[in-house]
Design a protein around this motif. Structure first.
Motif, PDB file in Angstrom:
ATOM      1  N   THR A 161     -44.151  34.622  14.949  1.00  0.00           N
ATOM      2  CA  THR A 161     -43.195  35.643  15.389  1.00  0.00           C
ATOM      3  C   THR A 161     -42.973  36.688  14.292  1.00  0.00           C
ATOM      4  O   THR A 161     -42.793  36.339  13.119  1.00  0.00           O
ATOM      5  N   LYS A 162     -42.980  37.953  14.688  1.00  0.00           N
ATOM      6  CA  LYS A 162     -42.765  39.018  13.707  1.00  0.00           C
ATOM      7  C   LYS A 162     -41.548  39.888  14.040  1.00  0.00           C
ATOM      8  O   LYS A 162     -40.865  40.369  13.135  1.00  0.00           O
ATOM      9  N   VAL A 163     -41.301  40.105  15.322  1.00  0.00           N
ATOM     10  CA  VAL A 163     -40.265  41.068  15.712  1.00  0.00           C
ATOM     11  C   VAL A 163     -39.460  40.547  16.903  1.00  0.00           C
ATOM     12  O   VAL A 163     -40.015  39.910  17.805  1.00  0.00           O
ATOM     13  N   ILE A 164     -38.157  40.860  16.910  1.00  0.00           N
ATOM     14  CA  ILE A 164     -37.318  40.680  18.099  1.00  0.00           C
ATOM     15  C   ILE A 164     -36.968  42.087  18.592  1.00  0.00           C
ATOM     16  O   ILE A 164     -36.583  42.948  17.786  1.00  0.00           O
ATOM     17  N   VAL A 165     -37.100  42.297  19.894  1.00  0.00           N
ATOM     18  CA  VAL A 165     -36.790  43.628  20.447  1.00  0.00           C
ATOM     19  C   VAL A 165     -35.663  43.531  21.472  1.00  0.00           C
ATOM     20  O   VAL A 165     -35.899  43.342  22.666  1.00  0.00           O
ATOM     21  N   PRO A 166     -34.398  43.647  21.019  1.00  0.00           N
ATOM     22  CA  PRO A 166     -33.299  43.676  21.984  1.00  0.00           C
ATOM     23  C   PRO A 166     -33.262  45.039  22.693  1.00  0.00           C
ATOM     24  O   PRO A 166     -33.457  46.074  22.053  1.00  0.00           O
ATOM     25  N   VAL A 167     -33.046  45.004  23.992  1.00  0.00           N
ATOM     26  CA  VAL A 167     -32.927  46.232  24.787  1.00  0.00           C
ATOM     27  C   VAL A 167     -31.472  46.322  25.237  1.00  0.00           C
ATOM     28  O   VAL A 167     -30.972  45.415  25.897  1.00  0.00           O
ATOM     29  N   HIS A 168     -30.793  47.394  24.854  1.00  0.00           N
ATOM     30  CA  HIS A 168     -29.375  47.536  25.216  1.00  0.00           C
ATOM     31  C   HIS A 168     -29.286  48.102  26.631  1.00  0.00           C
ATOM     32  O   HIS A 168     -29.257  49.324  26.815  1.00  0.00           O
ATOM     33  N   ALA A 180     -28.649  37.432  12.926  1.00  0.00           N
ATOM     34  CA  ALA A 180     -28.617  36.172  12.162  1.00  0.00           C
ATOM     35  C   ALA A 180     -29.932  35.398  12.346  1.00  0.00           C
ATOM     36  O   ALA A 180     -30.496  34.868  11.376  1.00  0.00           O
ATOM     37  N   ILE A 181     -30.433  35.359  13.578  1.00  0.00           N
ATOM     38  CA  ILE A 181     -31.714  34.669  13.834  1.00  0.00           C
ATOM     39  C   ILE A 181     -32.838  35.384  13.075  1.00  0.00           C
ATOM     40  O   ILE A 181     -33.707  34.751  12.465  1.00  0.00           O
ATOM     41  N   ALA A 182     -32.805  36.721  13.097  1.00  0.00           N
ATOM     42  CA  ALA A 182     -33.849  37.506  12.417  1.00  0.00           C
ATOM     43  C   ALA A 182     -33.837  37.231  10.911  1.00  0.00           C
ATOM     44  O   ALA A 182     -34.890  37.030  10.297  1.00  0.00           O
ATOM     45  N   VAL A 204     -36.109  43.469  13.432  1.00  0.00           N
ATOM     46  CA  VAL A 204     -35.420  43.750  14.691  1.00  0.00           C
ATOM     47  C   VAL A 204     -35.628  45.225  15.031  1.00  0.00           C
ATOM     48  O   VAL A 204     -35.309  46.108  14.228  1.00  0.00           O
ATOM     49  N   VAL A 205     -36.216  45.471  16.192  1.00  0.00           N
ATOM     50  CA  VAL A 205     -36.382  46.837  16.700  1.00  0.00           C
ATOM     51  C   VAL A 205     -35.500  46.961  17.936  1.00  0.00           C
ATOM     52  O   VAL A 205     -35.753  46.314  18.956  1.00  0.00           O
ATOM     53  N   GLU A 206     -34.437  47.759  17.832  1.00  0.00           N
ATOM     54  CA  GLU A 206     -33.538  47.939  18.971  1.00  0.00           C
ATOM     55  C   GLU A 206     -34.096  49.009  19.902  1.00  0.00           C
ATOM     56  O   GLU A 206     -34.239  50.162  19.497  1.00  0.00           O
ATOM     57  N   ASP A 207     -34.381  48.632  21.139  1.00  0.00           N
ATOM     58  CA  ASP A 207     -34.718  49.640  22.135  1.00  0.00           C
ATOM     59  C   ASP A 207     -33.383  50.166  22.662  1.00  0.00           C
ATOM     60  O   ASP A 207     -32.761  49.575  23.547  1.00  0.00           O
ATOM     61  N   ALA A 208     -32.946  51.284  22.056  1.00  0.00           N
ATOM     62  CA  ALA A 208     -31.664  51.891  22.421  1.00  0.00           C
ATOM     63  C   ALA A 208     -31.904  53.145  23.274  1.00  0.00           C
ATOM     64  O   ALA A 208     -31.109  54.087  23.235  1.00  0.00           O
ATOM     65  N   ALA A 209     -32.995  53.113  24.057  1.00  0.00           N
ATOM     66  CA  ALA A 209     -33.310  54.246  24.949  1.00  0.00           C
ATOM     67  C   ALA A 209     -32.093  54.602  25.793  1.00  0.00           C
ATOM     68  O   ALA A 209     -31.776  55.769  26.005  1.00  0.00           O
ATOM     69  N   GLN A 210     -31.400  53.560  26.264  1.00  0.00           N
ATOM     70  CA  GLN A 210     -30.237  53.766  27.138  1.00  0.00           C
ATOM     71  C   GLN A 210     -28.926  53.733  26.361  1.00  0.00           C
ATOM     72  O   GLN A 210     -27.866  53.877  26.952  1.00  0.00           O
ATOM     73  N   GLY A 211     -29.013  53.525  25.052  1.00  0.00           N
ATOM     74  CA  GLY A 211     -27.795  53.241  24.282  1.00  0.00           C
ATOM     75  C   GLY A 211     -27.364  54.325  23.313  1.00  0.00           C
ATOM     76  O   GLY A 211     -26.556  54.052  22.408  1.00  0.00           O
ATOM     77  N   VAL A 212     -27.853  55.547  23.487  1.00  0.00           N
ATOM     78  CA  VAL A 212     -27.489  56.620  22.553  1.00  0.00           C
ATOM     79  C   VAL A 212     -25.984  56.894  22.643  1.00  0.00           C
ATOM     80  O   VAL A 212     -25.462  57.121  23.736  1.00  0.00           O
ATOM     81  N   ASN A 213     -25.308  56.838  21.501  1.00  0.00           N
ATOM     82  CA  ASN A 213     -23.864  57.105  21.413  1.00  0.00           C
ATOM     83  C   ASN A 213     -22.995  55.935  21.890  1.00  0.00           C
ATOM     84  O   ASN A 213     -21.793  56.073  22.026  1.00  0.00           O
ATOM     85  N   ALA A 214     -23.604  54.773  22.130  1.00  0.00           N
ATOM     86  CA  ALA A 214     -22.822  53.575  22.439  1.00  0.00           C
ATOM     87  C   ALA A 214     -22.691  52.745  21.157  1.00  0.00           C
ATOM     88  O   ALA A 214     -23.454  52.942  20.217  1.00  0.00           O
TER      89      ALA A 214
END
Ligand SMILES: *Cc1c(COP(=O)(O)O)cnc(C)c1O
Length: 380
Positions: free
Chosen positions: A123-130, A143-145, A152-162
């Motif tokens: 495992t190299k990356v976790i990608v949470p999608v907000h 913490a897991i990372a 950790v790469v956050e897919d914040a496509a939908q999360g701008v300004n949240a």
């Protein structure tokens, strides 16, 4: 027959067209012109991000993230199956093995309690999608990372300004990605950004975005000629798009409060149906500050969802659903995944309906939507 209420409508809120004219008249409409720099600085200052670089899409930003994380064939990436295809494709392109996990039924975000059992020594990356602009459980994910030395790469496509516990989404992991596609909160037609929080990625991010050259350093006068130094592609947008986006960013508060009002109206009108057990409404935990990216309802089953969708359509109202779970898409099946592996994802995918939601949505239109839904349930 009523007028048509589309699902989405691009909008103008301020000086978009004026800034486009300014950009053209400035004589530089390629990448990294005046407005691109203004947008980058805006995010760095407003969101407290270490480094932000506009890209031509969130897809491009995710592809850059996969390169920066050094993904090689066989490396494993943990992500939800309930997401847009680009979250997966960016890593799949680099040869990653995709390890899907199920989502939580209350937020439709990656179920953080399912992540650790998916970690292996590859495992190299976790990608949470907000999803919908409501944060994943980032404390647990970070913490897991840390424990397993993962990015950790956050897919914040939908999360701008949240925000999550006061921190802007996209600024928590090593890297974050934003989208300014015309269906998102702040738009430029196509557009995105990569947010670099882990300082060790900054220099290489500039190079990868500029076709694998050190041209950014050259333009800043740090070196006297530029050359090919790494792999890369062309990930920067025209300054004309940045000009459009900058006008939207100047109105970030206005856009957010309008979306909150639209969200609260739908919520208020539909709560009685939720209390009657006819549908389920989105849940926003108290530590999450939403940007009200989208409004969804969860119906009892697929048949009811489709019947309601058809009923609304016959009244000129366009409600849509997503996502076909990635693990049961043709590509997911070819990886060896099969139906039944992620029950919450599969169930939500066939029961979810997104209501029309955009900046210029009028109150009369919203009333038409909610009255139609009530009428449907009266006869159903
Ligand atoms: C919209 C979206 C993307 C892709 O954004 P583009 O800017 O269109 O490339 C990626 N991930 C998620 C979760 C999205 O919603």
């Amino acid at each position: 027959m009523s007028n048509k209420i589309p699902f989405n409508k691009p909008f103008i809120v301020g000086k978009e067209l004026y800034y486009i004219a300014q950009s053209v008249l400035s004589g530089k409409i390629a990448g990294d012109g005046l407005y691109t720099k203004k947008c980058n600085s805006f995010f760095e200052e407003m969101f407290g991000a270490r480094k932000v670089l506009l890209t031509h899409s969130c897809t491009a930003a995710l592809e850059m993230a996969a390169i920066l994380c050094g993904i090689e064939k066989g490396d494993e990436v943990i992500l939800p199956s309930f997401t847009f295809v680009s979250t997966a494709n960016a890593f799949y392109l680099r040869g990653a093995k995709l390890i899907f996990v199920d989502i939580r039924p209350d937020t439709l975000n990656m179920d953080e309690t399912k992540i650790e059992q998916a970690v292996t020594d590859r495992t190299k990356v976790i990608v949470p999608v907000h999803y919908a602009g409501v944060a994943c459980e980032m404390d647990t994910i970070m913490a897991i990372a840390h424990k397993h030395s993962l990015f950790v790469v956050e897919d914040a496509a939908q999360g701008v300004n949240a925000k999550y516990k006061g921190q802007f989404l996209g600024t928590i992991g090593d890297i974050g990605t934003f989208s300014f596609h015309e269906t998102k909160n702040f738009i430029s037609g196509e557009g995105g950004a990569i947010v670099i929080n882990n300082a060790k990625f900054i220099d290489r991010a500039e190079i990868i975005r500029e076709k694998g050259t050190n041209r950014s350093k050259f333009f800043r006068g740090e070196i006297d000629k530029y050359t090919w130094v790494d792999i890369g592609s062309s990930y920067l947008p025209s300054d004309i798009l940045a000009a459009f986006l900058y006008a939207q960013l100047e109105n970030i508060g206005k856009i957010n409060s309008r979306r909150k009002r639209l969200n609260d109206f739908y919520s208020r009108e539909l709560i009685p149906l939720a209390n009657d057990g006819k549908l389920q409404l989105p849940n926003i935990a108290s530590e999450c500050q939403s940007n009200y990216h989208l409004f969804y309802i969860i119906l009892e089953d697929e048949k009811t969802r489709n019947a309601l969708m058809d009923y609304l359509k016959s009244n000129g109202i366009f409600a849509v659903f997503h996502y076909i779970p990635l693990h049961i898409s043709p590509v997911g099946l070819s990886m060896g995944y099969s139906e039944g592996q992620f029950p919450v994802t599969e169930s939500m995918s066939v029961r979810l309906l997104r209501l029309p939601f955009y900046f210029d949505l009028k109150q009369e239109e919203q009333i038409e939507v909610t009255e139609s839904i009530k009428k449907f349930f009266k006869n159903h």
